[in-house]
Design an enzyme around this catalytic site. Structure first.
Site, short mmCIF file in Angstrom:
data_model
loop_
_atom_site.label_atom_id
_atom_site.label_comp_id
_atom_site.label_asym_id
_atom_site.label_seq_id
_atom_site.Cartn_x
_atom_site.Cartn_y
_atom_site.Cartn_z
N ASN A 149 20.67 47.88 -41.56
CA ASN A 149 20.36 46.42 -41.74
C ASN A 149 21.52 45.60 -41.80
O ASN A 149 22.36 45.89 -42.42
CB ASN A 149 19.72 46.35 -43.21
CG ASN A 149 18.31 47.04 -43.34
OD1 ASN A 149 17.42 46.60 -42.76
ND2 ASN A 149 18.48 48.12 -43.90
N SER A 182 12.05 44.33 -43.55
CA SER A 182 11.08 44.36 -45.07
C SER A 182 9.88 45.18 -44.84
O SER A 182 9.02 44.64 -45.55
CB SER A 182 10.88 42.73 -45.18
OG SER A 182 11.98 42.14 -45.44
N ARG A 240 23.69 47.72 -44.50
CA ARG A 240 23.11 48.82 -45.19
C ARG A 240 22.27 49.84 -44.21
O ARG A 240 21.61 49.09 -43.37
CB ARG A 240 22.10 48.11 -45.98
CG ARG A 240 22.11 48.59 -47.42
CD ARG A 240 20.86 48.15 -48.34
NE ARG A 240 19.62 48.60 -47.62
CZ ARG A 240 18.44 47.79 -47.59
NH1 ARG A 240 18.64 46.43 -48.03
NH2 ARG A 240 17.53 48.47 -46.91
N GLU A 283 17.47 53.38 -40.00
CA GLU A 283 17.86 52.10 -39.53
C GLU A 283 18.93 51.61 -40.14
O GLU A 283 19.63 52.16 -41.35
CB GLU A 283 16.72 51.04 -39.65
CG GLU A 283 16.48 50.92 -41.15
CD GLU A 283 16.07 49.32 -41.56
OE1 GLU A 283 16.01 48.76 -40.55
OE2 GLU A 283 15.67 49.19 -42.73
N TYR A 343 9.82 43.52 -53.00
CA TYR A 343 10.24 42.39 -53.49
C TYR A 343 9.78 41.80 -54.89
O TYR A 343 9.35 40.78 -55.19
CB TYR A 343 9.99 41.27 -52.60
CG TYR A 343 10.77 41.40 -51.22
CD1 TYR A 343 12.34 41.54 -51.35
CD2 TYR A 343 10.15 42.05 -49.83
CE1 TYR A 343 12.98 41.80 -50.38
CE2 TYR A 343 11.12 42.29 -48.89
CZ TYR A 343 12.46 42.16 -49.10
OH TYR A 343 13.23 42.36 -48.13
N GLU A 373 10.14 37.40 -42.27
CA GLU A 373 10.95 37.82 -43.29
C GLU A 373 11.62 36.20 -43.98
O GLU A 373 12.48 36.25 -44.74
CB GLU A 373 12.08 38.50 -43.41
CG GLU A 373 11.56 40.02 -42.92
CD GLU A 373 12.73 40.87 -42.54
OE1 GLU A 373 13.26 41.39 -43.56
OE2 GLU A 373 12.98 41.05 -41.71
N GLY A 387 19.24 42.10 -47.63
CA GLY A 387 18.76 41.30 -48.65
C GLY A 387 19.68 41.02 -49.70
O GLY A 387 20.31 41.88 -49.98
N ASP A 398 19.50 52.84 -44.11
CA ASP A 398 18.23 53.50 -44.77
C ASP A 398 18.25 54.93 -44.48
O ASP A 398 18.15 55.08 -43.22
CB ASP A 398 16.98 52.77 -44.69
CG ASP A 398 17.23 51.24 -45.39
OD1 ASP A 398 17.81 51.30 -46.37
OD2 ASP A 398 16.26 50.35 -44.89
N1 LIG Z 1 10.00 58.53 -40.96
C1 LIG Z 1 9.89 57.97 -42.08
N2 LIG Z 1 9.32 58.74 -43.02
C2 LIG Z 1 9.01 58.45 -44.19
N3 LIG Z 1 8.78 57.06 -44.59
C3 LIG Z 1 9.28 56.19 -43.83
C4 LIG Z 1 9.97 56.72 -42.60
N4 LIG Z 1 10.27 55.49 -41.85
C5 LIG Z 1 10.03 54.36 -42.77
N5 LIG Z 1 9.46 54.84 -43.91
C6 LIG Z 1 9.15 54.25 -45.22
O1 LIG Z 1 8.95 52.88 -44.59
C7 LIG Z 1 10.11 51.94 -45.22
C8 LIG Z 1 10.58 50.85 -44.25
O2 LIG Z 1 10.91 51.40 -42.91
P1 LIG Z 1 12.39 51.15 -42.39
O3 LIG Z 1 12.60 51.98 -40.95
O4 LIG Z 1 13.53 51.47 -43.31
O5 LIG Z 1 12.25 49.62 -41.77
P2 LIG Z 1 12.38 48.16 -42.48
O6 LIG Z 1 13.09 48.30 -43.83
O7 LIG Z 1 13.38 47.46 -41.53
O8 LIG Z 1 10.99 47.59 -42.29
C9 LIG Z 1 11.37 52.91 -45.85
O9 LIG Z 1 12.14 52.39 -46.59
C10 LIG Z 1 10.35 54.10 -46.09
O10 LIG Z 1 9.93 53.82 -47.13
MG LIG Z 2 14.66 49.69 -44.36
#
Ligand SMILES: Nc1ncnc2c1ncn2[C@@H]1O[C@H](COP(=O)(O)OP(=O)(O)O)[C@@H](O)[C@H]1O
Ligand SMILES: [Mg+2]
Length: 322
Positions: A287, A160, A269, A285, A230, A30, A291, A271
């Site tokens: 953060n 990301s 943050r 997760e 982004y 990142e 960002g 998610d």
């Molecule tokens: N279990 C899930 N079901 C549906 N979409 C997911 C899931 N896990 C992740 N995503 C999608 O992938 C994106 C990134 O996943 P995330 O767990 O937030 O990891 P990071 O943001 O650290 O890469 C999420 O914002 C979402 O759009």
């Molecule tokens: Mg995320």
């Protein structure tokens, strides 16, 4: 700006005499995002009249911090060595206060599985998952199928959306899995949650928690991937999120529990996705260094709460532990 100067008079006074370093760039996947976040935060600090230096982070960082007589570090690194407790540990050793979460919280927050287990133990909904074994693709394949498709493949400790892939069909999984495990040996598969994607900004410490207006993300792509995150115009932000009052209350309740359980500090943050099946918010997760780019979530949520970017940056300083 003048309102902010009055409201944060004491903080501005305190930091005016300090040598501030914005740590950015770094060695993770990142890096580019971190440079964009770092530049924005650097510019805001300069506008506020502080003495600021930008520092790219590599193995020489301790020497650079000492040489420039840095009093406090604003960490704008994302991912490995920046968001995972490593740089925080270096700063602890050097006795330099820094923004954000401590070593332990950073390390936990970087690991999506440990984070999920801690949140689950507190009753917060998280998606079912299986850990993938790069030395045994066949077993991983069967484990994933037993979860039930669709699933999301994810590295345990990236950000990301790097390495995140949605798998809908068995054939697709068969075609991809071996290669995926080679590229991401430390990864897991999580049940895909179909519904409303939200993100929740939190500012504070263990005594004082402020939750920013919940934001809904509507990516124009299949999910909120790197490009959707982004590239301007690739995701619509809806603030406040179009969710029910009860859902909003649940999200706030769980967010407070999560923030406390993980011992968070500063600006973080979470998610989550609100499932259209059972209406529950599944937390994905945390953060610990979200960002701060032009398209990032925190600046948009702060703006909806009436906070300027400068104010968010002052909040980072406000919660530094001295
Ligand atoms: N279990 C899930 N079901 C549906 N979409 C997911 C899931 N896990 C992740 N995503 C999608 O992938 C994106 C990134 O996943 P995330 O767990 O937030 O990891 P990071 O943001 O650290 O890469 C999420 O914002 C979402 O759009
Ligand atoms: Mg995320």
């Amino acid at each position: 700006m003048s309102d902010v100067r009055t409201k944060y008079k004491d903080i501005i006074e305190f930091y005016k005499t300090k040598n501030i370093a914005v740590l950015m760039g770094g060695l993770s996947s990142e890096r580019e995002v971190s440079i964009r976040s770092g530049e924005n935060v650097y510019n805001a600090l300069v506008n506020l009249g502080f003495k600021v230096t930008k520092m790219d982070v590599d193995a020489n960082i301790a020497r650079k911090l000492i040489k420039d007589n840095i009093d406090v570090a604003v960490i704008m690194l994302h991912g490995k060595y920046g968001e995972d407790g490593v740089i925080q540990g270096v700063l602890e050793l050097l006795g330099i206060p820094y923004t954000g979460c401590d070593v332990l919280t950073s390390a936990i927050g970087m690991n999506k599985i440990i984070t999920k287990e801690l949140l689950k133990a507190k009753g917060i909904p998280v998606a079912d998952y299986v850990v993938l074994d790069p030395s045994n693709p066949d077993k991983s394949f069967n484990d994933i199928l037993s979860l039930g498709l669709p699933v999301v493949l994810k590295p345990v400790d990236e950000g990301s959306s790097v390495g995140v892939e949605i798998i809908k069909e068995e054939d697709q999984l068969k075609g991809k899995l071996r290669n995926y495990l080679r590229r991401h040996p430390n990864s897991f598969a999580e049940k895909a949650i179909i519904g409303t994607e939200i993100t929740i900004g939190v500012i504070g410490d263990q005594k004082n928690i402020t939750i920013l207006p919940i934001m809904e993300l509507r990516p124009k792509k299949e999910f909120y991937d790197y490009e959707a995150k982004y590239t301007k115009g690739m995701t619509d932000f809806v603030i406040p999120a179009e969710i029910s009052k009860e859902q909003e209350e649940k999200v706030i309740e769980y967010t407070k529990i999560a923030f406390k359980t993980l011992n968070c500090r500063g600006v973080v943050r979470f998610d989550a996705i609100i499932s259209k099946d059972d209406g529950l918010p599944y937390f994905l997760e945390v953060n610990t260094i979200p960002g701060m780019t032009e398209t990032s979530d925190i600046p948009a949520m702060a703006k909806a709460a009436g906070m300027s970017f400068e104010e968010v940056v002052l909040k980072l300083l406000e919660y530094v532990k001295w």
